[in-house]
Write a protein that holds these residues in place. Structure first.
Motif, PDB file in Angstrom:
ATOM      1  N   GLU A  43      63.554  49.600  54.731  1.00 13.16           N
ATOM      2  CA  GLU A  43      62.735  49.848  53.522  1.00 13.16           C
ATOM      3  C   GLU A  43      63.497  49.492  52.256  1.00 13.16           C
ATOM      4  OE1 GLU A  43      61.713  53.965  53.517  1.00 13.16           O
ATOM      5  OE2 GLU A  43      60.436  53.767  55.302  1.00 13.16           O
ATOM      6  N   THR A  44      64.785  49.796  52.237  1.00 13.22           N
ATOM      7  CA  THR A  44      65.581  49.625  51.014  1.00 13.22           C
ATOM      8  C   THR A  44      65.962  48.162  50.771  1.00 13.22           C
ATOM      9  OG1 THR A  44      66.518  51.814  51.410  1.00 13.22           O
ATOM     10  CG2 THR A  44      67.641  50.449  49.783  1.00 13.22           C
ATOM     11  N   TYR A  45      66.298  47.442  51.835  1.00 12.26           N
ATOM     12  CA  TYR A  45      66.917  46.127  51.636  1.00 12.26           C
ATOM     13  C   TYR A  45      66.078  44.924  52.074  1.00 12.26           C
ATOM     14  CZ  TYR A  45      71.000  49.058  50.877  1.00 12.26           C
ATOM     15  OH  TYR A  45      71.851  50.005  50.395  1.00 12.26           O
ATOM     16  N   SER A  46      64.980  45.180  52.804  1.00 11.03           N
ATOM     17  CA  SER A  46      64.171  44.036  53.230  1.00 11.03           C
ATOM     18  C   SER A  46      63.337  43.532  52.056  1.00 11.03           C
ATOM     19  CB  SER A  46      63.248  44.473  54.369  1.00 11.03           C
ATOM     20  OG  SER A  46      62.271  43.492  54.571  1.00 11.03           O
ATOM     21  N   ASP A  47      63.089  42.224  52.046  1.00 16.91           N
ATOM     22  CA  ASP A  47      62.230  41.670  50.989  1.00 16.91           C
ATOM     23  C   ASP A  47      60.768  41.696  51.429  1.00 16.91           C
ATOM     24  OD1 ASP A  47      62.242  39.818  52.952  1.00 16.91           O
ATOM     25  OD2 ASP A  47      63.215  38.228  51.790  1.00 16.91           O
ATOM     26  N   GLY A  48      60.459  42.557  52.382  1.00 19.57           N
ATOM     27  CA  GLY A  48      59.073  42.657  52.857  1.00 19.57           C
ATOM     28  C   GLY A  48      58.875  41.991  54.201  1.00 19.57           C
ATOM     29  N   GLU A  49      59.843  41.158  54.571  1.00 18.56           N
ATOM     30  CA  GLU A  49      59.815  40.522  55.892  1.00 18.56           C
ATOM     31  C   GLU A  49      60.227  41.539  56.943  1.00 18.56           C
ATOM     32  OE1 GLU A  49      59.263  36.990  56.572  1.00 18.56           O
ATOM     33  OE2 GLU A  49      58.336  37.301  54.598  1.00 18.56           O
ATOM     34  N   PHE A  50      59.855  41.288  58.188  1.00 18.01           N
ATOM     35  CA  PHE A  50      60.410  42.082  59.276  1.00 18.01           C
ATOM     36  C   PHE A  50      60.753  41.148  60.425  1.00 18.01           C
ATOM     37  CE2 PHE A  50      60.255  44.533  63.217  1.00 18.01           C
ATOM     38  CZ  PHE A  50      61.155  45.542  62.906  1.00 18.01           C
ATOM     39  N   LYS A  51      61.961  41.248  60.931  1.00 18.57           N
ATOM     40  CA  LYS A  51      62.354  40.431  62.083  1.00 18.57           C
ATOM     41  C   LYS A  51      62.333  41.311  63.328  1.00 18.57           C
ATOM     42  CE  LYS A  51      65.856  37.444  61.850  1.00 18.57           C
ATOM     43  NZ  LYS A  51      67.216  36.950  61.466  1.00 18.57           N
ATOM     44  N   SER A  52      61.478  40.954  64.272  1.00 18.61           N
ATOM     45  CA  SER A  52      61.365  41.761  65.484  1.00 18.61           C
ATOM     46  C   SER A  52      62.581  41.544  66.375  1.00 18.61           C
ATOM     47  CB  SER A  52      60.103  41.372  66.248  1.00 18.61           C
ATOM     48  OG  SER A  52      60.300  40.114  66.845  1.00 18.61           O
ATOM     49  N   ALA A  53      62.729  42.410  67.354  1.00 15.96           N
ATOM     50  CA  ALA A  53      63.873  42.313  68.277  1.00 15.96           C
ATOM     51  C   ALA A  53      63.863  40.986  69.039  1.00 15.96           C
ATOM     52  CB  ALA A  53      63.863  43.489  69.235  1.00 15.96           C
ATOM     53  N   ASP A  54      62.666  40.393  69.185  1.00 18.46           N
ATOM     54  CA  ASP A  54      62.551  39.084  69.858  1.00 18.46           C
ATOM     55  C   ASP A  54      63.362  37.988  69.172  1.00 18.46           C
ATOM     56  OD1 ASP A  54      60.967  39.840  71.879  1.00 18.46           O
ATOM     57  OD2 ASP A  54      59.066  39.243  70.930  1.00 18.46           O
ATOM     58  N   SER A  55      63.612  38.173  67.881  1.00 15.26           N
ATOM     59  CA  SER A  55      64.360  37.157  67.118  1.00 15.26           C
ATOM     60  C   SER A  55      65.844  37.148  67.454  1.00 15.26           C
ATOM     61  CB  SER A  55      64.238  37.411  65.616  1.00 15.26           C
ATOM     62  OG  SER A  55      62.934  37.764  65.267  1.00 15.26           O
ATOM     63  N   TYR A  56      66.289  38.135  68.234  1.00 12.46           N
ATOM     64  CA  TYR A  56      67.728  38.274  68.488  1.00 12.46           C
ATOM     65  C   TYR A  56      68.045  38.017  69.963  1.00 12.46           C
ATOM     66  CZ  TYR A  56      67.622  40.365  63.887  1.00 12.46           C
ATOM     67  OH  TYR A  56      67.442  40.563  62.549  1.00 12.46           O
ATOM     68  N   GLU A  57      69.272  37.592  70.207  1.00 12.60           N
ATOM     69  CA  GLU A  57      69.733  37.369  71.576  1.00 12.60           C
ATOM     70  C   GLU A  57      69.785  38.686  72.344  1.00 12.60           C
ATOM     71  OE1 GLU A  57      72.971  33.879  72.444  1.00 12.60           O
ATOM     72  OE2 GLU A  57      73.539  35.387  71.004  1.00 12.60           O
ATOM     73  N   THR A  58      69.639  38.598  73.651  1.00 13.02           N
ATOM     74  CA  THR A  58      69.868  39.800  74.443  1.00 13.02           C
ATOM     75  C   THR A  58      71.348  39.874  74.825  1.00 13.02           C
ATOM     76  OG1 THR A  58      68.914  41.214  76.141  1.00 13.02           O
ATOM     77  CG2 THR A  58      69.379  38.911  76.764  1.00 13.02           C
ATOM     78  N   SER A  59      71.790  41.065  75.221  1.00 18.14           N
ATOM     79  CA  SER A  59      73.221  41.386  75.209  1.00 18.14           C
ATOM     80  C   SER A  59      74.092  40.512  76.105  1.00 18.14           C
ATOM     81  CB  SER A  59      73.408  42.849  75.589  1.00 18.14           C
ATOM     82  OG  SER A  59      72.681  43.650  74.704  1.00 18.14           O
TER      83      SER A  59
END
Ligand code: CA
Length: 302
Positions: A87-103
């Motif tokens: 809420e504090t630092y996003s510019d309104g965008e949201f990146k879902s977990a799908d955007s990131y590599e798995t471990s």
């Protein structure tokens, strides 16, 4: 100045906020270079909130991954510090977990790209590292997980266990079947030295209070406030991170107790002393203020 040692941070980024203190400490360290962050407990918002946290310190380029199998940890925090950071630092965008590599993919890609060994600071559940250990060769490396860790991991610094109590149960180990199984695999099979910092060491050391951070818009201050820990929090995770930063238990102010570690199916911990082991737990040599002062100093600047 000699080359910095490299460190990977493995965090649950879950109900507690001492992970945030540990992460800022690693970012501010002059001795070590943080080269990746893995989240071992799945929550949709977690990786984006860590990326935003890192960005606040100019380090949004550090790769972030999330364990997409670890969806079954109970009681994910609602409206936690993760939410507040977004809420504090996003510019309104949201990146879902799908955007990131798995471990496992993240670890295998990162470790196989290194010329030197990296240390891992594990301050949550150990399922991602256990899965890495059990992984097979892939497009990044023909080595299996055991071989890859042996070649590319220097040491595992783990916040886990309760070492003043035989049969003690600690949260990072005993939370669920997934965490118990993982901690046992790591204790018994990990092919590199392990130093454990137990519950008993960190409980009475309080750090991360907002009074030590001059800027109220600092991401750590925002997270601590959102957690209700303006006055600071127990220091399990930052003490483990500081051990890795200093890279030497005795210089960091601890005695080492060497032995063999295991956990039963309920997550109870057991320890058998053995001077020839490459695993130890640490015991504080000094009063709590010694550790809290060092941690607060490291996190107080941007
Ligand atoms: Ca943690």
């Amino acid at each position: 100045m000699s080359k910095k040692r490299t460190v990977i941070f493995d965090t649950d980024w879950w109900t507690d906020c001492d992970d945030c203190v540990a992460l800022k400490l690693l970012l501010n360290s002059e001795e070590t270079e943080l080269i990746g962050v893995n989240i071992n407990a799945f929550m949709e918002i977690s990786p984006y909130s860590i990326e935003l946290f890192l960005s606040q310190y100019g380090r949004g380029n550090i790769p972030v991954s999330v364990d997409k199998k670890a969806t079954d940890y109970p009681d994910p925090p609602k409206n936690g510090y993760q939410q507040k950071i977004v809420e504090t630092y996003s510019d309104g965008e949201f990146k879902s977990a799908d955007s990131y590599e798995t471990s496992v993919k993240f670890y295998r890609r990162l470790l196989s790209s290194l010329n030197e060994k990296a240390d891992i600071v594990a301050v949550g559940f150990q399922n991602s590292i256990a899965d890495l250990l059990l992984s097979e060769g892939d497009e990044f490396s023909p080595l299996n997980g055991m071989e890859l860790c042996k070649a590319k991991v220097g040491k595992l610094w783990a916040m886990a266990g309760k070492w003043n109590e035989d049969g003690g149960r600690e949260y990072n180990v005993a939370n669920s079947k997934r965490s118990v199984t993982a901690a046992k695999i790591i204790a018994e099979k990990f092919p590199c030295p392990i130093t454990y910092l137990g519950f008993e060491a960190g409980e009475s050391v309080i750090t991360g209070g907002t009074s030590v951070i001059s800027d109220e818009n600092d991401a750590l201050a925002v997270a601590m406030k959102a957690h209700g820990s303006e006055n600071g929090r127990c220091s399990w995770d930052p003490m483990t991170a500081l051990l890795a930063v200093i890279g030497d238990e005795e210089k960091a102010g601890y005695d080492k107790v060497y032995g063999n570690f295991t956990f039963d199916e309920n997550g109870k911990n057991y320890f058998i002393p053995d001077e020839s082991s490459d695993r130890c737990f640490v015991v504080k040599k000094y009063d709590d203020a010694f550790y809290s002062r060092k941690i607060n100093e490291l996190i107080s600047c941007k």
